[in-house]
Design an enzyme around this catalytic site. Structure first.
Site, mmCIF file in Angstrom:
data_model
loop_
_atom_site.group_PDB
_atom_site.id
_atom_site.type_symbol
_atom_site.label_atom_id
_atom_site.label_comp_id
_atom_site.label_asym_id
_atom_site.label_seq_id
_atom_site.Cartn_x
_atom_site.Cartn_y
_atom_site.Cartn_z
ATOM 1 N N ARG A 81 -12.845 -14.458 -2.902
ATOM 2 C CA ARG A 81 -11.977 -15.129 -1.933
ATOM 3 C C ARG A 81 -12.748 -16.007 -0.949
ATOM 4 O O ARG A 81 -12.197 -16.978 -0.430
ATOM 5 C CB ARG A 81 -11.122 -14.093 -1.197
ATOM 6 C CG ARG A 81 -10.005 -13.535 -2.067
ATOM 7 C CD ARG A 81 -9.172 -12.484 -1.372
ATOM 8 N NE ARG A 81 -8.003 -12.144 -2.192
ATOM 9 C CZ ARG A 81 -7.238 -11.081 -1.984
ATOM 10 N NH1 ARG A 81 -7.513 -10.239 -0.994
ATOM 11 N NH2 ARG A 81 -6.193 -10.852 -2.758
ATOM 12 N N ARG A 123 1.575 4.247 -3.040
ATOM 13 C CA ARG A 123 1.327 5.660 -2.722
ATOM 14 C C ARG A 123 2.604 6.486 -2.805
ATOM 15 O O ARG A 123 2.563 7.663 -3.173
ATOM 16 C CB ARG A 123 0.668 5.767 -1.345
ATOM 17 C CG ARG A 123 -0.786 5.285 -1.341
ATOM 18 C CD ARG A 123 -1.272 4.960 0.080
ATOM 19 N NE ARG A 123 -2.704 4.651 0.135
ATOM 20 C CZ ARG A 123 -3.234 3.472 -0.186
ATOM 21 N NH1 ARG A 123 -2.442 2.488 -0.613
ATOM 22 N NH2 ARG A 123 -4.538 3.275 -0.083
ATOM 23 N N SER A 139 -13.764 1.121 2.101
ATOM 24 C CA SER A 139 -12.760 0.860 1.062
ATOM 25 C C SER A 139 -11.712 1.958 1.084
ATOM 26 O O SER A 139 -12.008 3.113 0.779
ATOM 27 C CB SER A 139 -13.403 0.799 -0.325
ATOM 28 O OG SER A 139 -12.404 0.764 -1.334
ATOM 29 N N ASP A 198 -7.451 -8.166 3.683
ATOM 30 C CA ASP A 198 -6.590 -9.009 2.849
ATOM 31 C C ASP A 198 -6.106 -10.259 3.576
ATOM 32 O O ASP A 198 -5.517 -11.146 2.948
ATOM 33 C CB ASP A 198 -5.377 -8.213 2.366
ATOM 34 C CG ASP A 198 -5.745 -7.199 1.299
ATOM 35 O OD1 ASP A 198 -6.728 -7.440 0.566
ATOM 36 O OD2 ASP A 198 -5.059 -6.169 1.197
ATOM 37 N N SER A 251 0.826 -1.210 0.000
ATOM 38 C CA SER A 251 0.000 0.000 0.000
ATOM 39 C C SER A 251 0.860 1.260 0.000
ATOM 40 O O SER A 251 0.607 2.213 -0.751
ATOM 41 C CB SER A 251 -0.918 0.006 1.228
ATOM 42 O OG SER A 251 -1.849 -1.036 1.179
ATOM 43 N N GLN A 282 -9.312 2.071 -0.996
ATOM 44 C CA GLN A 282 -9.045 2.416 -2.392
ATOM 45 C C GLN A 282 -9.973 3.525 -2.871
ATOM 46 O O GLN A 282 -9.539 4.479 -3.523
ATOM 47 C CB GLN A 282 -9.190 1.182 -3.277
ATOM 48 C CG GLN A 282 -8.140 0.112 -3.028
ATOM 49 C CD GLN A 282 -8.365 -1.129 -3.873
ATOM 50 O OE1 GLN A 282 -9.308 -1.196 -4.654
ATOM 51 N NE2 GLN A 282 -7.500 -2.117 -3.718
ATOM 52 N N GLY A 287 -5.587 -3.985 -8.342
ATOM 53 C CA GLY A 287 -6.743 -3.142 -8.103
ATOM 54 C C GLY A 287 -6.357 -1.852 -7.408
ATOM 55 O O GLY A 287 -6.894 -0.779 -7.706
ATOM 56 N N ARG A 317 -2.922 -14.110 -2.938
ATOM 57 C CA ARG A 317 -3.141 -14.465 -1.527
ATOM 58 C C ARG A 317 -3.770 -15.853 -1.389
ATOM 59 O O ARG A 317 -3.500 -16.569 -0.421
ATOM 60 C CB ARG A 317 -3.974 -13.393 -0.843
ATOM 61 C CG ARG A 317 -3.310 -12.032 -0.886
ATOM 62 C CD ARG A 317 -3.849 -11.052 0.133
ATOM 63 N NE ARG A 317 -3.427 -9.696 -0.206
ATOM 64 C CZ ARG A 317 -2.225 -9.184 0.080
ATOM 65 N NH1 ARG A 317 -1.327 -9.924 0.707
ATOM 66 N NH2 ARG A 317 -1.914 -7.946 -0.264
#
Length: 450
Positions: A358, A33, A174, A327, A29, A176, A101, A403
């Site tokens: 998942r 960024r 979220s 996750d 992450s 994202q 994503g 994952r």
């Protein structure tokens, strides 16, 4: 399959005690960024510890396509010469975000308020994921998006020529979506406001503040209210990326479930919005300790030590914890299979729209390994079989999901018989050193001929 190749079937064989130090890669992450905010700053941002998995490398290439200069100086050591807020150039070619994503959604936000047009695509997994949750709020700024049916990639975005700030309530937790809106708000005049009923990972807020943006976070009855003042000049930064808590979950897991194991995973970022798995494991009775607690670059960091835990009990994971460990549910479901009693994971419907469904992927794979599983749209229940109790002996589908692949390989190291995955190639998207790292701890992983 691998990012650009044939499937790589892999098998994990029951292993003796695992021990040693597992140096996992930098946080995914924060790596994404760092590159994007570095590209939006004026001047040179220096990054050490960058995750060099396929996802982040795709983001680095994208930043170059938008006009930033991105240079690798040594393993993990990069620099980004930014073009400034609103300074993105129009790419000459399609932006391929591979499996990421996070990458595609943050980049869409970063370009959404600049009057340029860009087309985005990705691998088969990413092309199946819905993008409406990003393009809907970006439309409020004046951005237009045209994609495939269902709001899927490939998709062409045209940024707003005269962007207006938005006030947006995130409908489903979220990070994202929140981050895409905040990045879009950087080039909109006035104040962009994002409201989230449940806190999600806050790396964007922390890093935007570090780069010089005017951003505030306040608690209100409706949740966190995040206010960003647009059109700042972002200042370049020197960033040390902490090691990824999501990647750390895999060596931690095998330390807990393989008899006799003792594994140290140093330098892990333990941002409270990311640490839900480790809280959950402690509640289950895991032999998990946090050593050498410290702060690096505004993020809490610790060394994690995981020892074989033969007394773990299944628990009910609070649904409000989901955003801080979204996750990690796949690997938690594997650990739960080696605990005693039921582990109930509620509030996890977001897992159905990740790199794969998942919930379904873990349920089918665990069942094939001999574990009883229940599921509904929003819940996964694993009936633990106790230490060493999982029969194994299955080949599990990875569904192009890194994952899922890593979780079942970890499962096989503690099972009674080997566990295979049909394709370990996607692991390279987030954890390119997974195989040698696990092998160095004493794990037996093999690549199988197709």
């Amino acid at each position: 399959m691998s990012a650009h190749g044939d499937p790589i079937p892999m098998t994990a064989h029951p292993s003796g005690p695992l021990s040693g130090t597992a140096q996992v890669p930098g946080d995914k992450s924060i790596s994404h960024r760092s590159l994007i905010l570095g590209a939006l700053a004026v001047g040179e941002t220096k990054v050490t510890g960058l995750l060099e998995g396929q996802d982040v490398l795709d983001t680095a290439r994208a930043m170059q396509a938008f006009g930033a200069e991105v240079i690798q100086h040594a393993p993990g050591a990069w620099s980004v010469h930014g073009v400034g807020t609103g300074g993105f150039a129009e790419p000459e070619d399609v932006i391929d975000c591979g499996n990421s994503g996070t990458g595609v959604r943050l980049i869409m936000g970063a370009m959404a308020t600049t009057p340029i047009t860009a087309t985005f695509t990705g691998d088969a997994s990413l092309r199946s994921r819905p993008m409406g949750r990003i393009t809907d709020p970006l439309a409020g700024f004046g951005t237009t998006a045209v994609g495939r049916r269902g709001g899927r990639l490939p998709m062409t975005l045209t940024g707003a020529a005269d962007p207006v700030p938005v006030r947006y309530t995130v409908p489903v937790p979220s990070a994202q979506v929140k981050s895409a809106v905040l990045l879009a708000g950087l080039n909109a005049p006035g104040q962009t406001v994002v409201i989230e009923a449940e806190a999600t990972r806050d790396h964007s807020e922390r890093m935007l503040r570090g780069f010089g943006a005017e951003i505030s976070v306040e608690s209100a009855p409706e949740g966190n209210v995040i206010t960003l003042t647009g059109q700042p000049e972002l200042r370049p930064q020197t960033i040390v990326v902490p090691r990824d808590p999501s990647s750390a979950a895999f060596p931690v897991a095998v330390g807990l479930i393989v008899p006799g194991s003792d594994v140290l995973v140093p330098g892990i970022g333990l941002n409270p919005t990311r640490a839900g798995l480790y809280t959950t494991l402690q509640e289950m009775g895991a032999e998990l300790s946090f050593e050498n607690m410290r702060e690096e670059g505004g993020e809490p960091v610790a060394d994690l030590r995981a020892r074989f835990s033969d007394a773990m009990q299944g628990i009910e994971v609070p649904p409000e914890r989901a955003p801080s460990m979204i996750d990690e549910y796949p690997i938690l479901s594997v650990i739960a299979a080696y605990a005693t009693g039921r582990t109930v994971m509620r509030g996890v419907k977001e897992l159905r729209v990740k790199e794969s469904d998942r919930i379904d992927a873990m349920a089918r794979g665990l069942e094939a390994c001999g574990v009883r599983v229940e599921e509904d749209e929003d819940t996964l229940i694993v009936h633990g079989m106790g230490p060493g109790g999982v029969p194994g002996g299955a080949t599990c589908a990875s569904h192009l999901d890194h994952r899922i692949a890593m979780s079942f390989l970890c499962c096989g190291l503690a099972a009674q018989t080997p566990v295979s995955v049909d394709d370990g190639g996607p692991i390279a998207t987030s954890f390119p050193i997974f195989e040698p790292l696990m092998t160095a701890l004493g794990a037996t992983l093999t690549r199988d001929s197709t």
